[in-house]
Design an enzyme around this catalytic site. Structure first.
Site, PDB file in Angstrom:
ATOM      1  CB  CYS A 211      -4.796  -1.482   4.152  1.00 31.51           C
ATOM      2  SG  CYS A 211      -4.028  -1.866   5.539  1.00 31.51           S
TER       3      CYS A 211
ATOM      4  CD  GLU B 296      -2.531   1.121   2.596  1.00 31.56           C
ATOM      5  OE1 GLU B 296      -2.201   0.400   3.664  1.00 31.56           O
ATOM      6  OE2 GLU B 296      -3.778   1.628   2.528  1.00 31.56           O
TER       7      GLU B 296
ATOM      8  CE  LYS C 235      -7.310   1.779   3.217  1.00 31.59           C
ATOM      9  NZ  LYS C 235      -6.033   2.262   3.912  1.00 31.59           N
TER      10      LYS C 235
HETATM   11  N1  LIG Z   1      -3.610   1.098   6.094  1.00 33.96           N
HETATM   12  C1  LIG Z   1      -4.359   0.953   6.756  1.00 33.96           C
HETATM   13  O1  LIG Z   1      -5.606   0.797   6.298  1.00 33.96           O
HETATM   14  N2  LIG Z   1      -4.206   0.421   8.163  1.00 33.96           N
HETATM   15  C2  LIG Z   1      -5.260   0.236   9.224  1.00 33.96           C
HETATM   16  C3  LIG Z   1      -4.668  -0.606  10.198  1.00 33.96           C
HETATM   17  C4  LIG Z   1      -5.052  -1.971  10.016  1.00 33.96           C
HETATM   18  O2  LIG Z   1      -6.309  -2.434   9.072  1.00 33.96           O
HETATM   19  O3  LIG Z   1      -4.431  -3.017  10.514  1.00 33.96           O
END
Ligand SMILES: NC(=O)NCCC(=O)O
Length: 411
Positions: free
Chosen positions: A253, A141, A216
């Protein structure tokens, strides 16, 4: 760092690398070094499952790949997911790669230098993937930048690029050179819509063309993940990209915590879903080996999970409204990228602290074979859930709760 004889660094009088597990690169390597071969095999069966009734097969890669990995100090591992032989269909074999990496220079350096250093490093790892015959490759990401969204400082928006910007052009050349599909998750600047910023995966075809994008869907509001300061929830739905090598989706993510997000890519026919991530140990590590693997099982597709590595320190301390004292880093991004398969097997993980490339051969026929075996799609009763969801969205929704009329009898 664990040495080649399997001993943790401390036993050799070296300090353990930050992020190591008692000096080992991964749980799997810790077990391998400390259990007898029989016990290790049994522990692996329980942790990783079996593929076609056998332990997952490790495959060897060209010497040039291992040399690149040694020269540039990245972990490299490769496996094969098989499927049963079918009478009426040929195997549908595809070689898939995932890259995890740390940033290269401090976050105080000139932005152009930070980006260039990452691109230079990534190029060596992509060369290793391309030279190993990878057909589809996914990066982590926001791979072109530090994950600065904890800071809430707007200067980091400068890293945002149009879909056809510098990083895409850089990857288009490599995609063409290696006849490889590349999924490139970046911070996107939509210049045609008022410079709106998105968290976007650009899907580049094996001819170097841009097949499409996905933005996203779910933006975290947890801990230091202050991403909602920078971009909104995506507006691209759940596209599945039909590439020369198979149908792929990208669940970026935090979307991995949302089972319906995984489901939607499955309903649109994905055979492989990538989950490019940036997440830290304290927050999510116990969830990491579970969620993607469960999605692969529930949706009868393969999942490629990627997490960045290392600790990124920012120039100005920040707080996140969670009562913690001010701090200047997110914590440790724990890497541990891996693949999960629809038959519930999964690969060991890449290093918890080093850059890495994990490659897996997969026979996509396994997706349909598992659908035929378990019939999760066929038995899903979507109409029942569609009607619950449409009721739930109404302002006058009442949860279906049946109260025990004797609930207070003993009080
Ligand atoms: N980049 C992101 O969405 N991180 C959020 C934390 C997670 O989902 O563990």
């Amino acid at each position: 760092m664990a040495s080649s004889n399997g001993k943790p660094a401390q036993e050799e009088g070296k300090p353990a690398a930050e992020g190591s597990i008692g000096g080992y690169e991964s749980l799997h390597r810790l077990l391998e070094a400390n259990l007898s071969p029989d016990l290790f095999q049994e522990a692996s069966r329980l942790l990783l499952g079996l593929n076609c009734a056998r332990p997952l097969e490790a495959i060897s890669l060209p010497e040039a790949t291992t040399t690149l990995a040694e020269t540039h100090n990245f972990d490299v591992q490769a496996f094969r997911f098989s499927a049963d032989k079918e009478f009426l269909r040929q195997p549908r074999l595809v070689r898939v790669g995932l890259i995890q990496n740390s940033i290269v220079v401090p976050t105080t350096c000139h932005f152009a230098d930070q980006k260039k250093a990452i691109m230079d490093k990534i190029k060596s790892i992509i060369n290793a993937a391309g030279g190993s015959g990878v057909n589809i490759l996914c990066l982590q990401e926001a791979w072109t930048m530090p994950f600065a969204f904890c800071t809430r400082e707007k200067k980091w928006c400068e890293f945002a690029e149009p879909v056809d910007g510098e990083s895409t052009q850089f990857l288009q050349e490599l995609a063409q050179k290696y006849n490889m599909v590349i999924v490139s998750p970046i911070l996107e600047r939509d210049v045609n819509h008022g410079e709106t910023i998105w968290n976007t995966a650009v899907v580049i075809g094996n001819n170097g063309n841009i097949i499409g994008i996905h933005r996203k869907n779910h933006i975290p509001r947890v801990g230091d993940f202050n991403e909602s300061t920078y971009y909104m929830e995506g507006n691209t739905g759940h596209p599945v990209f039909e590439t020369a090598y198979g149908k792929i989706g990208v669940n970026i993510c935090y979307g991995r915590h949302h089972p319906l997000n995984w489901l939607a890519f499955g309903l649109n026919g994905a055979e492989i879903v990538f989950n490019p991530s940036a997440t830290v140990g304290e927050l999510s590590e116990p969830m990491w080996p579970i969620e993607a693997r469960n999605a692969a099982i529930a949706n009868s597709y393969f999942v490629g999970s990627i997490n960045r590595v290392g600790t990124e320190v920012f120039p100005n301390p920040f707080t996140s409204g969670d009562g913690k004292p001010q701090h200047a880093d997110f914590g440790h991004f724990y890497g541990s990228s891996h693949f999960s398969a629809p038959d519930a097997s999964c690969t060991p993980s890449l290093s918890r602290y080093r850059d890495g490339l994990i490659i897996s051969d997969m026979d996509l026929n396994l997706c349909r074979q598992i659908k035929d075996k378990w019939a999760f799609r066929m038995t899903a009763r979507y109409e029942m859930y569609a009607s619950l969801l449409s009721e739930y969205l109404k302002p006058d929704f009442k949860p279906q709760v049946i109260v025990d009329p004797l609930i207070n009898k003993r009080a």
